[in-house]
Design a protein around this motif. Structure first.
Motif, PDB file in Angstrom:
ATOM      1  N   ASP A  89       0.963  -1.322  -0.113  1.00 16.87           N
ATOM      2  CA  ASP A  89      -0.135   0.022   0.002  1.00 16.87           C
ATOM      3  C   ASP A  89       0.875   1.224  -0.109  1.00 16.87           C
ATOM      4  OD1 ASP A  89      -1.718   2.059   0.321  1.00 16.87           O
ATOM      5  OD2 ASP A  89      -2.928   1.028   2.109  1.00 16.87           O
ATOM      6  N   MET A  90       1.260   1.611  -1.405  1.00 16.88           N
ATOM      7  CA  MET A  90       2.081   2.907  -1.316  1.00 16.88           C
ATOM      8  C   MET A  90       1.600   4.072  -0.787  1.00 16.88           C
ATOM      9  SD  MET A  90       5.156   1.473  -1.992  1.00 16.88           S
ATOM     10  CE  MET A  90       5.695   3.201  -2.034  1.00 16.88           C
ATOM     11  N   ALA A  91       0.402   4.269  -1.211  1.00 18.83           N
ATOM     12  CA  ALA A  91      -0.165   5.677  -0.766  1.00 18.83           C
ATOM     13  C   ALA A  91      -0.099   5.711   0.772  1.00 18.83           C
ATOM     14  CB  ALA A  91      -1.705   5.608  -1.222  1.00 18.83           C
ATOM     15  N   LYS A  92      -0.398   4.524   1.288  1.00 24.33           N
ATOM     16  CA  LYS A  92      -0.491   4.560   2.838  1.00 24.33           C
ATOM     17  C   LYS A  92       0.924   4.797   3.490  1.00 24.33           C
ATOM     18  CE  LYS A  92      -1.736   2.023   7.073  1.00 24.33           C
ATOM     19  NZ  LYS A  92      -2.306   0.833   7.767  1.00 24.33           N
ATOM     20  N   ALA A  93       1.942   4.017   2.896  1.00 22.34           N
ATOM     21  CA  ALA A  93       3.323   4.259   3.262  1.00 22.34           C
ATOM     22  C   ALA A  93       3.756   5.754   3.086  1.00 22.34           C
ATOM     23  CB  ALA A  93       4.285   3.512   2.363  1.00 22.34           C
ATOM     24  N   HIS A  94       3.477   6.199   1.893  1.00 19.10           N
ATOM     25  CA  HIS A  94       3.788   7.773   1.574  1.00 19.10           C
ATOM     26  C   HIS A  94       3.300   8.698   2.526  1.00 19.10           C
ATOM     27  CE1 HIS A  94       3.343  11.414  -0.939  1.00 19.10           C
ATOM     28  NE2 HIS A  94       4.803  11.098  -1.041  1.00 19.10           N
ATOM     29  N   ARG A  95       1.890   8.584   2.967  1.00 19.06           N
ATOM     30  CA  ARG A  95       1.248   9.512   3.741  1.00 19.06           C
ATOM     31  C   ARG A  95       1.982   9.242   4.988  1.00 19.06           C
ATOM     32  NH1 ARG A  95      -3.526   7.319   1.470  1.00 19.06           N
ATOM     33  NH2 ARG A  95      -3.777   5.860   3.370  1.00 19.06           N
ATOM     34  N   ARG A  96       2.208   8.065   5.683  1.00 21.32           N
ATOM     35  CA  ARG A  96       3.146   8.055   6.892  1.00 21.32           C
ATOM     36  C   ARG A  96       4.285   8.938   6.932  1.00 21.32           C
ATOM     37  NH1 ARG A  96       2.307   1.873   9.244  1.00 21.32           N
ATOM     38  NH2 ARG A  96       3.340   3.052  11.013  1.00 21.32           N
ATOM     39  N   LEU A 101       7.510  13.517   8.722  1.00 24.28           N
ATOM     40  CA  LEU A 101       8.479  14.503   8.145  1.00 24.28           C
ATOM     41  C   LEU A 101       7.861  15.892   8.723  1.00 24.28           C
ATOM     42  CD1 LEU A 101       9.584  13.328   4.766  1.00 24.28           C
ATOM     43  CD2 LEU A 101      11.068  13.512   7.053  1.00 24.28           C
ATOM     44  N   GLU A 102       6.491  16.047   8.516  1.00 27.44           N
ATOM     45  CA  GLU A 102       5.897  17.350   8.756  1.00 27.44           C
ATOM     46  C   GLU A 102       5.818  17.682  10.056  1.00 27.44           C
ATOM     47  OE1 GLU A 102       2.530  17.153   6.589  1.00 27.44           O
ATOM     48  OE2 GLU A 102       3.413  17.014   4.377  1.00 27.44           O
ATOM     49  N   ARG A 103       5.559  16.703  10.673  1.00 30.82           N
ATOM     50  CA  ARG A 103       5.241  16.778  12.277  1.00 30.82           C
ATOM     51  C   ARG A 103       6.662  16.967  12.957  1.00 30.82           C
ATOM     52  NH1 ARG A 103       2.206  11.907  12.381  1.00 30.82           N
ATOM     53  NH2 ARG A 103       3.963  11.163  13.778  1.00 30.82           N
ATOM     54  N   GLY A 104       7.457  16.374  12.445  1.00 26.83           N
ATOM     55  CA  GLY A 104       9.043  16.699  12.735  1.00 26.83           C
ATOM     56  C   GLY A 104       9.641  17.750  12.487  1.00 26.83           C
ATOM     57  N   GLY A 105       9.076  18.532  11.576  1.00 27.22           N
ATOM     58  CA  GLY A 105      10.002  19.691  11.132  1.00 27.22           C
ATOM     59  C   GLY A 105      11.235  19.485  10.211  1.00 27.22           C
ATOM     60  N   VAL A 106      11.146  18.285   9.812  1.00 27.83           N
ATOM     61  CA  VAL A 106      12.299  17.750   8.715  1.00 27.83           C
ATOM     62  C   VAL A 106      12.268  18.471   7.404  1.00 27.83           C
ATOM     63  CG1 VAL A 106      13.398  16.003   7.809  1.00 27.83           C
ATOM     64  CG2 VAL A 106      12.407  15.630  10.119  1.00 27.83           C
ATOM     65  N   ASP A 107      13.025  19.131   7.066  1.00 22.19           N
ATOM     66  CA  ASP A 107      13.278  19.926   5.782  1.00 22.19           C
ATOM     67  C   ASP A 107      12.935  18.779   4.659  1.00 22.19           C
ATOM     68  OD1 ASP A 107      13.464  21.503   3.676  1.00 22.19           O
ATOM     69  OD2 ASP A 107      15.447  22.160   4.011  1.00 22.19           O
ATOM     70  N   SER A 108      12.182  18.786   3.724  1.00 22.88           N
ATOM     71  CA  SER A 108      12.177  17.846   2.658  1.00 22.88           C
ATOM     72  C   SER A 108      11.459  18.346   1.268  1.00 22.88           C
ATOM     73  CB  SER A 108      11.361  16.639   3.282  1.00 22.88           C
ATOM     74  OG  SER A 108       9.914  17.255   3.444  1.00 22.88           O
ATOM     75  N   VAL A 109      11.762  17.315   0.335  1.00 28.82           N
ATOM     76  CA  VAL A 109      11.067  17.641  -0.947  1.00 28.82           C
ATOM     77  C   VAL A 109      10.318  16.165  -1.050  1.00 28.82           C
ATOM     78  CG1 VAL A 109      11.360  17.623  -3.396  1.00 28.82           C
ATOM     79  CG2 VAL A 109      12.648  19.174  -1.660  1.00 28.82           C
ATOM     80  N   ASP A 110       9.048  16.486  -1.854  1.00 28.62           N
ATOM     81  CA  ASP A 110       8.279  15.128  -2.172  1.00 28.62           C
ATOM     82  C   ASP A 110       8.196  15.138  -3.640  1.00 28.62           C
ATOM     83  OD1 ASP A 110       6.637  13.153  -2.735  1.00 28.62           O
ATOM     84  OD2 ASP A 110       5.011  13.801  -1.650  1.00 28.62           O
ATOM     85  N   LEU A 111       8.996  14.286  -4.273  1.00 28.58           N
ATOM     86  CA  LEU A 111       9.114  14.229  -5.891  1.00 28.58           C
ATOM     87  C   LEU A 111       8.045  13.780  -6.293  1.00 28.58           C
ATOM     88  CD1 LEU A 111      12.820  12.854  -6.254  1.00 28.58           C
ATOM     89  CD2 LEU A 111      11.871  15.245  -6.444  1.00 28.58           C
ATOM     90  N   LEU A 112       6.872  13.062  -5.609  1.00 31.42           N
ATOM     91  CA  LEU A 112       5.709  12.660  -6.481  1.00 31.42           C
ATOM     92  C   LEU A 112       5.066  13.618  -7.016  1.00 31.42           C
ATOM     93  CD1 LEU A 112       4.073  10.183  -7.362  1.00 31.42           C
ATOM     94  CD2 LEU A 112       3.072  10.135  -4.915  1.00 31.42           C
TER      95      LEU A 112
END
Length: 206
Positions: A89-96, A101-112
């Motif tokens: 379930d890639m959609a679920k994995a992606h959301r988690r 990342l968002e809750r932890g304030g981790v700087d990130s880029v989502d390429l999808l």
């Protein structure tokens, strides 16, 4: 999880070219997939993996370093018509992952979501378009996919001043121009299908 080291990928060379710094290996790229919800032990392992991300954030803060996380989509996420394993379930994995990342304030880029405008959404289980981002018989990026990923990562680095870069504005402008140039041409998929049908009716096999 599946980890990609920039020291072994074309992304490194592209980042050096685009951003102008020679420490691309400092930036890690990671993607995660899991058969979530089916195997308890795997769910537990996945939770530990997510906590590791938070741990990296704390370590970076302690070292006064910057943590930058890049979420890499699978080929099947970018091209859903290829089909996926029922266990995954890639959609679920992606959301988690994104939630942590968002809750932890981790700087990130989502390429999808960034990749989607650059794809031809032609249905079918075999990809052969010139705009494809992955190899036809392989799950990895092709040259176009590597370049596009490097451009998005470079843009994030430049926009957010993650490293000091000489001529930042000029480099950012160059990245934006190339991203625009890589967008698929104006002709839509449906238009190309219609054109191909018209040629067949005329007996034109070109």
């Amino acid at each position: 999880s599946v980890s990609y080291g920039l020291t072994k990928h074309a992304v490194k060379a592209a980042l050096i070219d685009l951003v102008g710094f020679k420490k691309a290996r400092a930036f890690g790229v990671a993607a995660t997939e899991s058969a979530l919800g089916k195997y308890d032990w795997l769910d537990n392992a996945y939770d530990e993996h997510l906590q590791s991300i938070v741990g990296f954030k704390r370590l970076a803060e302690r070292l006064q370093a910057k943590l930058f996380f890049v979420s890499i989509p699978t080929k099947e996420q970018v091209y859903p018509s290829l089909g996926v394993d029922d266990d995954v379930d890639m959609a679920k994995a992606h959301r988690r992952v994104r939630s942590v990342l968002e809750r932890g304030g981790v700087d990130s880029v989502d390429l999808l979501p960034l990749f989607m405008p650059y794809t031809d959404r032609v249905p079918g289980r075999v990809r052969r378009s010139a705009n494809d981002l992955y190899w036809t018989v392989d799950r990895h990026w092709n040259l176009r996919g590597n370049r596009l990923a490097a451009l998005f990562v470079a843009r994030h680095i430049l926009l957010n001043h993650l490293v000091p870069v000489e001529g930042r504005a000029e480099k950012l402008a160059a990245v934006e121009r190339e991203l625009k140039a890589l967008l698929p041409k104006a002709a839509t998929v449906s238009e190309r299908v219609q054109q191909a049908g018209a040629r067949r009716q005329r007996g034109d096999r070109r």
